[in-house]
Every structure is written in structure tokens, then in C-alpha cells.
Design a protein around this motif. Structure first.
Motif, PDB file in Angstrom:
ATOM      1  N   ALA A  13       0.832  -1.203   0.000  1.00 56.42           N
ATOM      2  CA  ALA A  13       0.000   0.000   0.000  1.00 56.42           C
ATOM      3  C   ALA A  13       0.864   1.249   0.000  1.00 56.42           C
ATOM      4  CB  ALA A  13      -0.927   0.002   1.207  1.00 56.42           C
ATOM      5  N   SER A  14       1.970   1.213   0.783  1.00 59.73           N
ATOM      6  CA  SER A  14       2.856   2.373   0.842  1.00 59.73           C
ATOM      7  C   SER A  14       3.516   2.618  -0.502  1.00 59.73           C
ATOM      8  CB  SER A  14       3.928   2.160   1.918  1.00 59.73           C
ATOM      9  OG  SER A  14       3.320   2.008   3.184  1.00 59.73           O
ATOM     10  N   SER A  15       3.951   1.518  -1.148  1.00 57.28           N
ATOM     11  CA  SER A  15       4.576   1.643  -2.470  1.00 57.28           C
ATOM     12  C   SER A  15       3.588   2.173  -3.491  1.00 57.28           C
ATOM     13  CB  SER A  15       5.124   0.283  -2.911  1.00 57.28           C
ATOM     14  OG  SER A  15       5.631   0.353  -4.220  1.00 57.28           O
ATOM     15  N   SER A  16       2.371   1.642  -3.434  1.00 54.02           N
ATOM     16  CA  SER A  16       1.345   2.075  -4.380  1.00 54.02           C
ATOM     17  C   SER A  16       0.925   3.509  -4.123  1.00 54.02           C
ATOM     18  CB  SER A  16       0.128   1.154  -4.297  1.00 54.02           C
ATOM     19  OG  SER A  16      -0.881   1.566  -5.170  1.00 54.02           O
ATOM     20  N   SER A  17       0.866   3.899  -2.821  1.00 54.24           N
ATOM     21  CA  SER A  17       0.437   5.245  -2.463  1.00 54.24           C
ATOM     22  C   SER A  17       1.424   6.279  -2.958  1.00 54.24           C
ATOM     23  CB  SER A  17       0.273   5.361  -0.943  1.00 54.24           C
ATOM     24  OG  SER A  17      -0.737   4.487  -0.476  1.00 54.24           O
ATOM     25  N   SER A  18       2.715   5.917  -2.936  1.00 56.69           N
ATOM     26  CA  SER A  18       3.718   6.870  -3.397  1.00 56.69           C
ATOM     27  C   SER A  18       3.568   7.168  -4.878  1.00 56.69           C
ATOM     28  CB  SER A  18       5.127   6.309  -3.126  1.00 56.69           C
ATOM     29  OG  SER A  18       5.332   5.103  -3.855  1.00 56.69           O
TER      30      SER A  18
ATOM     31  N   HIS B 271      -6.963   0.428  -2.233  1.00 54.30           N
ATOM     32  CA  HIS B 271      -8.099  -0.112  -1.493  1.00 54.30           C
ATOM     33  C   HIS B 271      -9.192  -0.683  -2.396  1.00 54.30           C
ATOM     34  CE1 HIS B 271      -6.428   2.797   1.611  1.00 54.30           C
ATOM     35  NE2 HIS B 271      -6.328   1.607   2.180  1.00 54.30           N
ATOM     36  N   LEU B 272      -9.039  -0.471  -3.679  1.00 51.63           N
ATOM     37  CA  LEU B 272      -9.983  -1.057  -4.627  1.00 51.63           C
ATOM     38  C   LEU B 272      -9.646  -2.513  -4.932  1.00 51.63           C
ATOM     39  CD1 LEU B 272     -12.368  -0.552  -6.651  1.00 51.63           C
ATOM     40  CD2 LEU B 272     -10.632   0.092  -8.333  1.00 51.63           C
ATOM     41  N   GLU B 273      -8.427  -2.913  -4.629  1.00 48.98           N
ATOM     42  CA  GLU B 273      -7.930  -4.245  -4.991  1.00 48.98           C
ATOM     43  C   GLU B 273      -8.849  -5.382  -4.553  1.00 48.98           C
ATOM     44  OE1 GLU B 273      -5.283  -6.671  -6.994  1.00 48.98           O
ATOM     45  OE2 GLU B 273      -5.360  -4.482  -6.919  1.00 48.98           O
ATOM     46  N   PRO B 274      -9.366  -5.403  -3.331  1.00 53.06           N
ATOM     47  CA  PRO B 274     -10.253  -6.510  -2.936  1.00 53.06           C
ATOM     48  C   PRO B 274     -11.483  -6.652  -3.831  1.00 53.06           C
ATOM     49  CG  PRO B 274      -9.535  -5.302  -0.995  1.00 53.06           C
ATOM     50  CD  PRO B 274      -9.090  -4.504  -2.179  1.00 53.06           C
ATOM     51  N   HIS B 275     -12.023  -5.548  -4.325  1.00 49.47           N
ATOM     52  CA  HIS B 275     -13.196  -5.615  -5.200  1.00 49.47           C
ATOM     53  C   HIS B 275     -12.857  -6.200  -6.565  1.00 49.47           C
ATOM     54  CE1 HIS B 275     -15.263  -3.100  -2.249  1.00 49.47           C
ATOM     55  NE2 HIS B 275     -16.385  -3.312  -2.913  1.00 49.47           N
ATOM     56  N   LEU B 276     -11.577  -6.229  -6.875  1.00 47.80           N
ATOM     57  CA  LEU B 276     -11.163  -6.770  -8.172  1.00 47.80           C
ATOM     58  C   LEU B 276     -10.685  -8.214  -8.086  1.00 47.80           C
ATOM     59  CD1 LEU B 276      -9.122  -3.663  -9.450  1.00 47.80           C
ATOM     60  CD2 LEU B 276     -11.528  -4.204  -9.881  1.00 47.80           C
ATOM     61  N   THR B 277     -10.429  -8.682  -6.865  1.00 50.19           N
ATOM     62  CA  THR B 277      -9.859 -10.032  -6.711  1.00 50.19           C
ATOM     63  C   THR B 277     -10.759 -10.989  -5.938  1.00 50.19           C
ATOM     64  OG1 THR B 277      -8.659  -9.254  -4.749  1.00 50.19           O
ATOM     65  CG2 THR B 277      -7.489  -9.169  -6.859  1.00 50.19           C
ATOM     66  N   LEU B 278     -11.474 -10.511  -4.933  1.00 50.98           N
ATOM     67  CA  LEU B 278     -12.298 -11.401  -4.112  1.00 50.98           C
ATOM     68  C   LEU B 278     -13.626 -11.709  -4.792  1.00 50.98           C
ATOM     69  CD1 LEU B 278     -11.718  -9.924  -0.543  1.00 50.98           C
ATOM     70  CD2 LEU B 278     -10.532 -11.821  -1.665  1.00 50.98           C
ATOM     71  N   LYS B 279     -13.990 -12.971  -4.800  1.00 53.64           N
ATOM     72  CA  LYS B 279     -15.207 -13.402  -5.491  1.00 53.64           C
ATOM     73  C   LYS B 279     -16.443 -12.723  -4.920  1.00 53.64           C
ATOM     74  CE  LYS B 279     -13.500 -17.957  -6.902  1.00 53.64           C
ATOM     75  NZ  LYS B 279     -13.696 -19.430  -6.781  1.00 53.64           N
ATOM     76  N   ARG B 280     -16.512 -12.635  -3.605  1.00 53.17           N
ATOM     77  CA  ARG B 280     -17.718 -12.082  -2.984  1.00 53.17           C
ATOM     78  C   ARG B 280     -17.863 -10.590  -3.251  1.00 53.17           C
ATOM     79  NH1 ARG B 280     -16.465  -9.443   1.698  1.00 53.17           N
ATOM     80  NH2 ARG B 280     -14.313  -9.651   2.428  1.00 53.17           N
ATOM     81  N   LEU B 281     -16.745  -9.903  -3.571  1.00 62.01           N
ATOM     82  CA  LEU B 281     -16.808  -8.470  -3.845  1.00 62.01           C
ATOM     83  C   LEU B 281     -16.884  -8.155  -5.335  1.00 62.01           C
ATOM     84  CD1 LEU B 281     -14.197  -7.085  -1.275  1.00 62.01           C
ATOM     85  CD2 LEU B 281     -16.694  -7.168  -1.075  1.00 62.01           C
ATOM     86  N   LYS B 282     -16.516  -9.113  -6.154  1.00 62.46           N
ATOM     87  CA  LYS B 282     -16.578  -8.885  -7.598  1.00 62.46           C
ATOM     88  C   LYS B 282     -18.004  -8.684  -8.090  1.00 62.46           C
ATOM     89  CE  LYS B 282     -12.371 -11.247  -9.151  1.00 62.46           C
ATOM     90  NZ  LYS B 282     -11.819 -12.373  -9.948  1.00 62.46           N
TER      91      LYS B 282
END
Length: 412
Positions: free
Chosen positions: A101-106, A143-154
Motif C-alpha cells: 500500500a505504501s509503495s502504491s500510495s507513493s 483499497h480497490l484491490e479486494p473488489h477486483l480479486t475477491l469473489k464475494r466483492l466482484k
């Protein structure tokens, strides 16, 4: 050799386990009760893992101690202790996620004024990329990553980041707006048809969205056509003014230019208003947010009043007075001198045949008046009483009168 083979097999198994550990995903560290990463993970006798607080509260609320996963019932409430192995794995996972997250945030940018910020970020809030209509939350890339990877959030519906997610809930029933009432032309929740919109016609938001989007695309095409017609009219007016000015007299140029400038100004104003409306229509038609498009469609600025420019022309200046003056000037400077020259030429020609004649009053017609010296003669409408001389001309002197008329015309 058997020892060597055993060592190779052991090394293979260790590498295999290491590879498997690298393949761990967030799903392995989620509590099935709170659906979040484990906090103080504990294991039940049946082998399933839960947050210590989650499973404790679950059993407190039920008469029997049953596993939420496999439904195995424990007649004696198990003693729960934190699973140190899973706890260490979760801690490692959290560290890796934080580093990521820190790397991505930068690499991401903080939300600027007017941009939608991420609802999950703490401290510096990054720019949100998407909003979840189910979670009612906006997410940055991390923070969008879970919606793109988790089945229940997709299965959740994501749209471009938008503000006021609370406005997507029905104010009466606190449910997500998912239907469109065609009768009232408004967005409603699933309970509205039963409680407040009985016997009304409903369609899913997506269906009405597609219809309204088609209308917007048609409107956009019509606006572009109107803009093009007005641009062509400006070109037509400009060309006609140039032509008129090339043919006009100087004192009429200013009036022609002012007329054209007024028309072009009105056309440019309409083009500006049409372009503004075109921008709004185009922007709205590109929205992937069904609810936003339908709610904004009714409030879209109405088409500005426009003039029918089909028969509008730049009228050439009136030259009636100018032409009259020009003709009078032409007659004064050209035609009269020309007639005078013609008369003088004719007089000279007649004078070539000049002879000395003395008119005889005893033979002159009674309507003719002779000068005293007998050298000049005039016609009169008065019939003079003269002696009845047999040599006097008695027929009407029309031939003389015609000659006199032509002579006068030449003089004029």
C-alpha cells in the motif's frame, strides 16, 4: 544413493511448501464471520479458524456452541487459545499489504479539490478511482484491490468515483435505488413498488439508462447539426456582404456591415449556447453510473431558444435615391452637352443650305405670326382675321407644327 535420493526428496518438499506459502492470498486470512482479516485468530476443535471475539460473540448469542462453517456442535464450550502460527502468518500478511500500500500510495496522487477522495485512506487521502454502490464507499487504487480479486466483492457494482453516495439510498426505506418508476419518472428502491408506487410501471435502472443514453446521443447529433448550420450561415452572410460591398457605393457600406455584424453576433451566441449544451449532453451520455444519468437527465438544461435562420439574408443596400442622383448627374454632365452638340451639328447642317428668304404676310396662314422684317415666323392657336387673299394658305398648318415640335425637342 538412497540417502541422496531422500535428501533430494526432502529439499523438493521444502521448496514446494515455500512456493505454496508464497501463493497465499487474502482469502486465507479472512474470518468467515466478520469477513475481515483475522484479529487474534483461534481454531475450533473441528479445525476452522475465526477471530477470537467473533466466535465468542457468536456462541454467546446462541444456545449451543456450533461451528459456523461445518455446523459441528460442541456440547462443552471449547477453550479458545490464539493460534500463534496463523497469528504470525496474518502479521506477515499485514506487513506485506502495508508495504504494498505504501509503495502504491507513493505512485498515486492525493485527491485535489473537486476530486473524490478515498474513504478508506487515513492521513493523506488519495484520489478515488471507483465507487462501490453496494458498499457506499469510494476507493483509491490500493483499497480497490479486494473488489477486483475477491469473489464475494466482484459481484458489487463499481462506477467511476462519485460523491454523495448517500443520495443513492431511498430516503424512506433506506434501501439502494435499483428501479426506475416510469409513471413518476423517478428512481426507487425495491420496497417502493409495494408501499408507495402501487400499480406503477417499473423497469430496472439499467434498462431505463440505456433508453435515456440513446436519447442523449440523438440529442447530441441534433445539436451538432444545428451548430454546423449556423456556421454555414455565418459563412454565407460573410460572403454575401463581401459581394454586396464590392458592388455598392461607399456611403452604403457602413449600413451593410452593421447589419451583417448583428446577424453574425446572434449566430455566434446561439453556437456558444449550443456548444455548452452539447458538452453537458456528451458528458452525461458518457456516464457509466445508471443512477447519476437518470437523476441528472431531468435536470439537464433545456435547449436554448433558437431562431430559424433558413430565410435570413443580408439585404443589399437600397440605391433608389443614390441611383436617382447618379442619373440626374449623368444627364447634367453627359446627356445635355450631348443634345447641345447634336443641335449645333444639325444647325450647322441646316445652315449649309441657308438662303435669304423674306416671308410674305399676304400668303401666310391665319394662325402664323410673322415678324416685322419677315425673317421669322411663329405658330399661334388664334385664327387672325385677314383679308381673303386667293394666294393665302388655307389648310391647317400641321406640317409646320410637327416641324416646330421636333425643333423644340432638339432645343431641350
Amino acid at each position: 544413493s538412497s540417502l541422496s535420493a531422500l535428501l533430494e526428496q526432502s529439499l523438493f518438499n521444502i521448496n514446494d511448501m515455500s512456493a505454496a506459502s508464497n501463493l497465499r492470498s487474502e482469502d486465507q486470512f479472512l474470518c468467515s464471520i466478520c469477513l475481515d482479516v483475522f484479529t487474534d485468530p483461534v481454531s475450533t476443535p473441528c479445525g476452522h479458524n475465526f477471530c477470537k471475539t467473533c466466535i465468542s460473540q457468536h456462541w454467546d448469542m446462541n444456545q449451543s456452541c456450533q461451528c459456523p462453517m461445518c455446523k459441528e456442535t460442541f456440547y462443552t464450550r471449547p477453550q479458545l487459545r490464539v493460534n500463534t502460527f496463523i497469528s504470525e502468518m496474518v502479521a506477515q500478511f499485514r506487513r506485506e499489504a502495508q508495504q504494498k500500500a505504501s509503495s502504491s500510495s507513493s505512485e498515486q496522487q492525493a485527491a485535489k479539490p473537486g476530486e473524490v477522495p478515498c474513504d478508506v485512506c487515513t492521513g493523506t487521502r488519495l484520489k478515488a478511482l471507483k465507487s462501490c454502490l453496494v458498499c457506499q464507499t469510494s476507493y483509491c487504487q490500493t483499497h480497490l484491490e479486494p473488489h477486483l480479486t475477491l469473489k464475494r466483492l466482484k459481484r458489487h457494482q463499481l462506477v467511476d468515483a462519485v460523491e454523495n453516495l448517500e443520495g443513492r439510498m431511498c430516503t424512506k426505506h433506506d434501501k439502494l435505488l435499483e428501479l426506475f418508476c416510469k409513471t413518476d419518472q423517478t428512481c426507487v428502491c425495491m420496497l417502493c413498488p409495494v408501499l408507495d408506487h402501487k400499480n406503477h410501471e417499473f423497469v430496472p435502472l439499467r434498462e431505463e439508462y440505456e433508453g435515456k443514453k440513446a436519447e442523449l446521443e440523438k440529442t447530441e447529433a441534433e445539436i451538432q447539426q444545428m451548430i454546423q448550420k449556423r456556421r454555414l450561415k455565418i459563412q454565407e452572410i460573410t460572403e454575401s456582404v463581401l459581394t454586396a460591398l464590392m458592388e455598392s457605393i461607399e456611403d452604403k457600406q457602413e449600413a451593410t456591415e452593421k447589419q451583417a455584424e448583428g446577424l453574425i453576433k446572434d449566430l455566434e451566441q446561439e453556437i456558444s449556447e449550443l456548444m455548452e449544451r452539447s458538452s453537458e449532453v456528451e458528458q452525461l451520455s458518457r456516464s457509466e453510473d445508471h443512477l447519476h444519468l437518470l437523476q441528472s437527465f431531468s435536470s439537464l438544461k433545456a435547449a436554448p431558444p433558437s431562431k430559424d435562420w433558413t430565410e435570413v439574408r443580408v439585404h443589399p443596400p437600397s440605391y433608389e435615391g443614390t441611383v436617382g442622383r447618379a442619373v440626374a448627374q449623368l444627364e447634367e454632365t453627359v446627356w445635355k452637352p450631348m443634345k447641345k452638340k447634336m443641335f449645333e451639328a444639325e444647325l450647322q447642317r441646316v445652315q449649309q443650305h441657308e438662303v435669304d428668304v423674306t416671308l410674305d404676310p399676304d400668303t401666310a396662314h391665319p394662325e402664323l405670326i410673322l415678324s416685322d422684317d419677315g425673317k421669322q415666323v411663329y405658330h399661334s392657336d388664334v385664327w387672325k382675321k385677314l383679308p381673303d387673299n386667293p394666294e393665302r394658305f388655307s389648310p391647317c398648318p400641321y406640317g409646320f407644327r410637327r416641324a416646330e415640335f421636333l425643333f423644340r425637342q432638339i432645343l431641350l
